[in-house]
Scaffold this active site. Structure first.
Site, PDB file in Angstrom:
ATOM      1  CB  CYS A 105      -0.882  -0.019   1.247  1.00  0.00           C
ATOM      2  SG  CYS A 105      -1.953   1.430   1.376  1.00  0.00           S
ATOM      3  CG  HIS A 148      -5.671  -2.109  -1.396  1.00  0.00           C
ATOM      4  ND1 HIS A 148      -4.637  -2.772  -0.772  1.00  0.00           N
ATOM      5  CD2 HIS A 148      -5.423  -0.782  -1.226  1.00  0.00           C
ATOM      6  CE1 HIS A 148      -3.798  -1.866  -0.245  1.00  0.00           C
ATOM      7  NE2 HIS A 148      -4.250  -0.654  -0.514  1.00  0.00           N
ATOM      8  CD  GLU A 149      -6.684   1.669  -4.106  1.00  0.00           C
ATOM      9  OE1 GLU A 149      -6.808   2.691  -3.410  1.00  0.00           O
ATOM     10  OE2 GLU A 149      -5.615   1.024  -4.162  1.00  0.00           O
ATOM     11  CG  HIS A 152      -7.234   2.983   0.989  1.00  0.00           C
ATOM     12  ND1 HIS A 152      -6.451   3.224   2.092  1.00  0.00           N
ATOM     13  CD2 HIS A 152      -6.434   2.343   0.095  1.00  0.00           C
ATOM     14  CE1 HIS A 152      -5.237   2.744   1.881  1.00  0.00           C
ATOM     15  NE2 HIS A 152      -5.190   2.204   0.688  1.00  0.00           N
TER      16      HIS A 152
HETATM   17 NI    NI Z   1      -3.541   1.262  -0.202  1.00  0.00          NI
END
Ligand code: NI
Length: 167
Positions: A105, A148-149, A152
């Site tokens: 990341c 993953h995004e 966030h």
């Molecule tokens: Ni990330």
């Protein structure tokens, strides 16, 4: 036109990475302001060799992320991903099957990659930068990047999903 500059990337420890981001109001989606931000995010991501960048990582707690991957000759399993702008995304369906693979990341610079559990396949609903609602299904590496995004934007980080099981 904005001069392109590499935006500083928020690092782990900054509390913005743990916030639930605010939805982008529909009226802002096609604004020049958001368009410039998207352009700077793509530029920043390219400069640091990332495949995804979420707005909290550049200090904006809004539900916006950009994703793009050109592919790599040594990794045929990692399919190219066309430039995608995700606004207010939701995972509306996910496979029960989880898969574990290596992830890093940009908010953990210098940190080692870790094995992370993700759904093998997902269906995502999001608005694009023209304000059109999109529904798309993703698998494998692409599904991993989207998860993953989207994490966030919910204040979740890859370290929250570390797998202890080698895959
Ligand atoms: Ni990330």
């Amino acid at each position: 036109m904005t001069d392109l500059e590499v935006l500083p990337i928020t690092q782990y420890g900054n509390s913005i990475l743990r916030l639930q981001s605010q939805s982008v109001p529909y009226s802002r989606i096609q604004s020049a302001d958001l368009g410039e931000l998207v352009q700077l995010m793509f530029y920043t991501m390219e400069q640091v060799d990332g495949v995804g960048l979420a707005a909290p990582q550049i200090g904006k707690s809004i539900q916006l992320a950009v994703i793009a991957f050109e592919g790599h000759h040594t990794r045929p399993d990692m399919m190219p991903i066309p430039k995608t702008i995700l606004i207010n995304p939701r995972i509306v369906d996910a496979s029960d099957e989880l898969v574990s693979d290596w992830e890093g990341c940009l908010s953990f610079s210098g940190a080692t990659r870790r094995l992370v559990n993700r759904h093998k396949g997902i269906t995502v609903e999001y608005m694009n930068d023209r304000g059109n609602l999109q529904t798309a299904e993703y698998h494998g590496f692409t599904a991993r990047v989207f998860q993953h995004e989207i994490d966030h934007l919910m204040g979740m980080l890859y370290i929250d999903r570390i797998s202890n099981e080698p895959s």
